[in-house]
Design an enzyme around this catalytic site. Structure first.
Site, PDB file in Angstrom:
ATOM      1  CG  ASP A  34      -2.125   0.714   1.192  1.00 31.76           C
ATOM      2  OD1 ASP A  34      -1.638   2.339   0.710  1.00 31.76           O
ATOM      3  OD2 ASP A  34      -3.405   0.755   1.433  1.00 31.76           O
ATOM      4  CE1 TYR A 145     -12.810   3.752  -8.945  1.00 34.31           C
ATOM      5  CE2 TYR A 145     -14.560   2.986  -9.859  1.00 34.31           C
ATOM      6  CZ  TYR A 145     -13.902   3.125  -9.004  1.00 34.31           C
ATOM      7  OH  TYR A 145     -13.710   1.871  -8.098  1.00 34.31           O
TER       8      TYR A 145
HETATM    9  P1  NAD Z   1      -9.804   2.908   0.220  1.00 29.88           P
HETATM   10  O1  NAD Z   1      -9.155   4.219  -0.564  1.00 29.88           O
HETATM   11  O2  NAD Z   1      -9.968   2.962   1.084  1.00 29.88           O
HETATM   12  O3  NAD Z   1      -9.025   1.766  -0.279  1.00 29.88           O
HETATM   13  C1  NAD Z   1      -7.745   1.585  -1.021  1.00 29.88           C
HETATM   14  C2  NAD Z   1      -6.217   1.415  -0.847  1.00 29.88           C
HETATM   15  O4  NAD Z   1      -5.384   1.620  -1.742  1.00 29.88           O
HETATM   16  C3  NAD Z   1      -5.442   2.715   0.027  1.00 29.88           C
HETATM   17  O5  NAD Z   1      -5.183   2.134   1.687  1.00 29.88           O
HETATM   18  C4  NAD Z   1      -4.388   3.235  -1.081  1.00 29.88           C
HETATM   19  O6  NAD Z   1      -3.650   4.127  -0.166  1.00 29.88           O
HETATM   20  C5  NAD Z   1      -4.636   1.951  -1.868  1.00 29.88           C
HETATM   21  N1  NAD Z   1      -3.661   2.635  -3.198  1.00 29.88           N
HETATM   22  C6  NAD Z   1      -3.784   3.591  -3.466  1.00 29.88           C
HETATM   23  N2  NAD Z   1      -3.434   3.770  -4.670  1.00 29.88           N
HETATM   24  C7  NAD Z   1      -2.090   2.474  -4.650  1.00 29.88           C
HETATM   25  C8  NAD Z   1      -0.859   2.290  -5.289  1.00 29.88           C
HETATM   26  N3  NAD Z   1      -1.250   3.352  -6.327  1.00 29.88           N
HETATM   27  N4  NAD Z   1      -0.565   1.468  -4.193  1.00 29.88           N
HETATM   28  C9  NAD Z   1      -0.432   0.936  -3.787  1.00 29.88           C
HETATM   29  N5  NAD Z   1      -1.531   1.310  -3.652  1.00 29.88           N
HETATM   30  C10 NAD Z   1      -2.577   2.492  -3.558  1.00 29.88           C
HETATM   31  O7  NAD Z   1     -11.425   2.642  -0.584  1.00 29.88           O
HETATM   32  P2  NAD Z   1     -12.109   1.389  -0.765  1.00 29.88           P
HETATM   33  O8  NAD Z   1     -13.547   1.908  -0.432  1.00 29.88           O
HETATM   34  O9  NAD Z   1     -11.145   0.668   0.764  1.00 29.88           O
HETATM   35  O10 NAD Z   1     -12.044   0.224  -2.206  1.00 29.88           O
HETATM   36  C11 NAD Z   1     -11.102  -0.805  -2.137  1.00 29.88           C
HETATM   37  C12 NAD Z   1     -11.378  -0.925  -4.237  1.00 29.88           C
HETATM   38  O11 NAD Z   1     -12.018  -1.015  -4.141  1.00 29.88           O
HETATM   39  C13 NAD Z   1     -10.679  -0.423  -5.094  1.00 29.88           C
HETATM   40  O12 NAD Z   1      -9.679  -0.683  -5.660  1.00 29.88           O
HETATM   41  C14 NAD Z   1     -11.372   0.785  -5.276  1.00 29.88           C
HETATM   42  O13 NAD Z   1     -11.773   1.400  -6.518  1.00 29.88           O
HETATM   43  C15 NAD Z   1     -12.586  -0.380  -5.119  1.00 29.88           C
HETATM   44  N6  NAD Z   1     -14.459  -0.141  -5.188  1.00 29.88           N
HETATM   45  C16 NAD Z   1     -14.964   0.773  -3.797  1.00 29.88           C
HETATM   46  C17 NAD Z   1     -15.985   0.858  -4.017  1.00 29.88           C
HETATM   47  C18 NAD Z   1     -16.289   1.324  -2.700  1.00 29.88           C
HETATM   48  O14 NAD Z   1     -17.910   1.716  -2.729  1.00 29.88           O
HETATM   49  N7  NAD Z   1     -15.386   1.624  -1.693  1.00 29.88           N
HETATM   50  C19 NAD Z   1     -17.056   0.008  -4.792  1.00 29.88           C
HETATM   51  C20 NAD Z   1     -16.195  -0.291  -6.135  1.00 29.88           C
HETATM   52  C21 NAD Z   1     -15.248  -0.367  -5.958  1.00 29.88           C
HETATM   53  C1  UD1 Z   2     -18.404   4.502  -5.390  1.00 28.96           C
HETATM   54  C2  UD1 Z   2     -17.357   4.395  -5.309  1.00 28.96           C
HETATM   55  C3  UD1 Z   2     -16.447   3.275  -5.783  1.00 28.96           C
HETATM   56  C4  UD1 Z   2     -16.829   2.761  -6.988  1.00 28.96           C
HETATM   57  C5  UD1 Z   2     -18.672   2.658  -7.087  1.00 28.96           C
HETATM   58  C6  UD1 Z   2     -19.928   1.935  -7.246  1.00 28.96           C
HETATM   59  C7  UD1 Z   2     -15.522   5.871  -3.554  1.00 28.96           C
HETATM   60  C8  UD1 Z   2     -15.309   7.489  -2.883  1.00 28.96           C
HETATM   61  N1  UD1 Z   2     -16.729   5.634  -4.640  1.00 28.96           N
HETATM   62  O1  UD1 Z   2     -18.404   5.143  -6.409  1.00 28.96           O
HETATM   63  O2  UD1 Z   2     -14.843   2.761  -5.409  1.00 28.96           O
HETATM   64  O3  UD1 Z   2     -16.696   2.229  -7.847  1.00 28.96           O
HETATM   65  O4  UD1 Z   2     -18.918   3.871  -5.736  1.00 28.96           O
HETATM   66  O5  UD1 Z   2     -20.279   1.856  -6.891  1.00 28.96           O
HETATM   67  O6  UD1 Z   2     -15.695   4.659  -2.142  1.00 28.96           O
HETATM   68  N2  UD1 Z   2     -22.709  13.086  -2.946  1.00 28.96           N
HETATM   69  C9  UD1 Z   2     -23.091  14.092  -2.721  1.00 28.96           C
HETATM   70  N3  UD1 Z   2     -22.310  14.806  -1.959  1.00 28.96           N
HETATM   71  C10 UD1 Z   2     -20.870  14.313  -1.201  1.00 28.96           C
HETATM   72  C11 UD1 Z   2     -19.964  12.865  -1.420  1.00 28.96           C
HETATM   73  C12 UD1 Z   2     -20.851  12.820  -2.712  1.00 28.96           C
HETATM   74  O7  UD1 Z   2     -24.223  14.392  -3.050  1.00 28.96           O
HETATM   75  O8  UD1 Z   2     -20.292  14.981  -0.357  1.00 28.96           O
HETATM   76  C13 UD1 Z   2     -22.972  12.347  -3.916  1.00 28.96           C
HETATM   77  C14 UD1 Z   2     -21.768  11.530  -5.448  1.00 28.96           C
HETATM   78  O9  UD1 Z   2     -22.747  12.792  -6.216  1.00 28.96           O
HETATM   79  C15 UD1 Z   2     -22.895  10.808  -5.805  1.00 28.96           C
HETATM   80  C16 UD1 Z   2     -23.089   9.582  -5.069  1.00 28.96           C
HETATM   81  O10 UD1 Z   2     -23.014  10.669  -3.801  1.00 28.96           O
HETATM   82  O11 UD1 Z   2     -23.932  11.148  -6.932  1.00 28.96           O
HETATM   83  C17 UD1 Z   2     -22.590   8.950  -4.279  1.00 28.96           C
HETATM   84  O12 UD1 Z   2     -21.145   9.414  -3.998  1.00 28.96           O
HETATM   85  P1  UD1 Z   2     -19.730   8.455  -3.622  1.00 28.96           P
HETATM   86  O13 UD1 Z   2     -20.023   7.955  -2.455  1.00 28.96           O
HETATM   87  O14 UD1 Z   2     -18.478   9.051  -4.069  1.00 28.96           O
HETATM   88  O15 UD1 Z   2     -20.208   7.234  -4.510  1.00 28.96           O
HETATM   89  P2  UD1 Z   2     -19.523   6.534  -6.141  1.00 28.96           P
HETATM   90  O16 UD1 Z   2     -19.661   8.149  -6.941  1.00 28.96           O
HETATM   91  O17 UD1 Z   2     -21.034   6.086  -6.470  1.00 28.96           O
END
Ligand code: NAD
Ligand code: UD1
Length: 308
Positions: A34, A145
């Site tokens: 990470d 993305y």
């Molecule tokens: P997060 O930002 O908490 O975790 C991402 C982690 O990856 C962090 O610890 C960051 O430091 C590390 N990272 C980023 N770029 C890196 C790099 N170049 N090399 C090494 N480490 C790196 O976010 P999360 O929500 O835990 O997301 C984890 C994964 O799940 C991501 O691939 C994200 O796209 C995917 N994902 C998340 C959601 C969601 O709703 N949270 C939905 C769909 C997909």
């Molecule tokens: C999120 C995830 C992305 C994932 C995707 C899958 C994060 C940061 N993003 O994207 O990794 O691939 O789901 O569906 O975890 N919004 C507000 N106010 C705020 C923040 C957000 O209105 O302060 C709105 C955004 O415009 C959007 C919605 O909330 O319409 C969700 O936003 P966000 O949580 O960033 O998620 P996604 O863009 O759906």
């Protein structure tokens, strides 16, 4: 258990650190790669079975070192914010696409086969048209993305066909729960809204708040990822991870208000460019391939988050 370690890229982040707690509780050795760009070292426990490597998945030789000797890889490292990819497509591409390619190539060289990949609902764009999308719904990546996630999926499938990798590709919908970092405008909406509600700070909604998401509690996701590490055979094809339940941001705010005992002022700002309007998972394939734990309902998940 003294097995070879499981490598979790992005393990210091929200989803990764929740998974690692569960893997350590199961008795596994874990290795983390990470760069701490959004993750934190403090998300991880001090445990002799956990090895931490600080650096980027964009660094091919470092990825090779991290993959060497592992029994499987969970590839989560990425810029998780859709909006951040719009603001910085080039930087995002290094982590979100080149990082995946480096993982594939390092696995091929090391003879490691099983890899779980965090793809996203974003690959469908607005093709759901208000209904639930299944995995065969045509893809419409609207942002860097989403394009990087979809390209990563295709490369993983190439490495399956050509080099025998066993990729389990998951399209996560909107995951929420403890350790989702609320501190940046790029953070997940539930982490931002709940923190601001707790502190009594104003909440910004981008657009009219009628956009919907399929919110999924992180502990339920962790259970599915654990199973995917252990299934004897990974069937081909990506798997949606959602509840098949759409919640609007306005409904989410009402739920947060109900669970936290009130809401601060809410203001509306223009919608974000590339923001998906409606996102909801047809999760039939998930239910067919994996044992789904009893789904955590929104108010229960919010209550657990607020008390964490
Ligand atoms: P997060 O930002 O908490 O975790 C991402 C982690 O990856 C962090 O610890 C960051 O430091 C590390 N990272 C980023 N770029 C890196 C790099 N170049 N090399 C090494 N480490 C790196 O976010 P999360 O929500 O835990 O997301 C984890 C994964 O799940 C991501 O691939 C994200 O796209 C995917 N994902 C998340 C959601 C969601 O709703 N949270 C939905 C769909 C997909
Ligand atoms: C999120 C995830 C992305 C994932 C995707 C899958 C994060 C940061 N993003 O994207 O990794 O691939 O789901 O569906 O975890 N919004 C507000 N106010 C705020 C923040 C957000 O209105 O302060 C709105 C955004 O415009 C959007 C919605 O909330 O319409 C969700 O936003 P966000 O949580 O960033 O998620 P996604 O863009 O759906």
């Amino acid at each position: 258990m003294t097995d070879a370690p499981i490598l979790v890229t992005g393990g210091a982040g929200f989803i990764g650190s929740n998974l690692i707690d569960a893997l350590l509780a199961q008795g596994h050795q874990v290795r983390v790669l990470d760069d701490l760009s959004t993750g934190k070292r403090s998300n991880l426990p001090d445990d002799s079975r956990l090895q931490f490597i600080e650096g980027s998945v964009a660094d091919a030789s470092l990825v090779e070192r991290a993959v060497d000797g592992c029994r499987a890889v969970v590839h989560l490292a990425a810029v998780a914010s859709v909006q951040a990819s719009v603001d910085d497509p080039v930087g995002t591409h290094q982590s979100n696409f080149i990082g995946t390619l480096n993982v594939c190539e390092a696995m091929r060289r090391a003879g490691v086969r099983r890899v779980l990949f965090a793809s996203s609902a974003a690959v469908y764009g607005n093709n759901g048209d208000g209904g639930a999308v299944d995995e065969d719904t045509p893809k419409a990546p609207l942002t860097p993305y989403a394009a990087d996630k979809l390209a990563s999926e295709h490369y993983l499938e190439f490495y399956r066909r050509r080099h025998g990798l066993e990729p389990a590709i998951f399209r996560f919908f909107n995951i929420y729960g403890p350790r989702q970092d609320p501190s940046s405008p790029y953070s997940g909406v539930i982490s931002i809204f709940t923190e601001r509600a707790q502190k009594g700070l104003p909440i910004s909604v981008f657009g009219d708040g009628e956009q919907t998401r399929d919110f999924f509690y992180v502990a339920d996701l962790v259970s599915i990822l654990q199973q995917a590490l252990d299934v004897p055979v990974v069937e081909e094809g990506a798997v949606n991870v959602g509840l098949n339940h759409a919640t609007s941001l306005n409904q989410l705010l009402a739920d947060i208000g109900a669970v936290s005992g009130g809401l601060p002022p809410v203001k509306h700002l223009p919608a974000r460019l590339g923001d998906i309007r409606h996102s909801c998972a047809n999760n039939a394939r998930l239910l067919q391939r994996y044992r789904m734990p009893p789904a955590t309902e929104m108010r229960e998940g919010l209550a657990r988050l607020l008390s964490s």
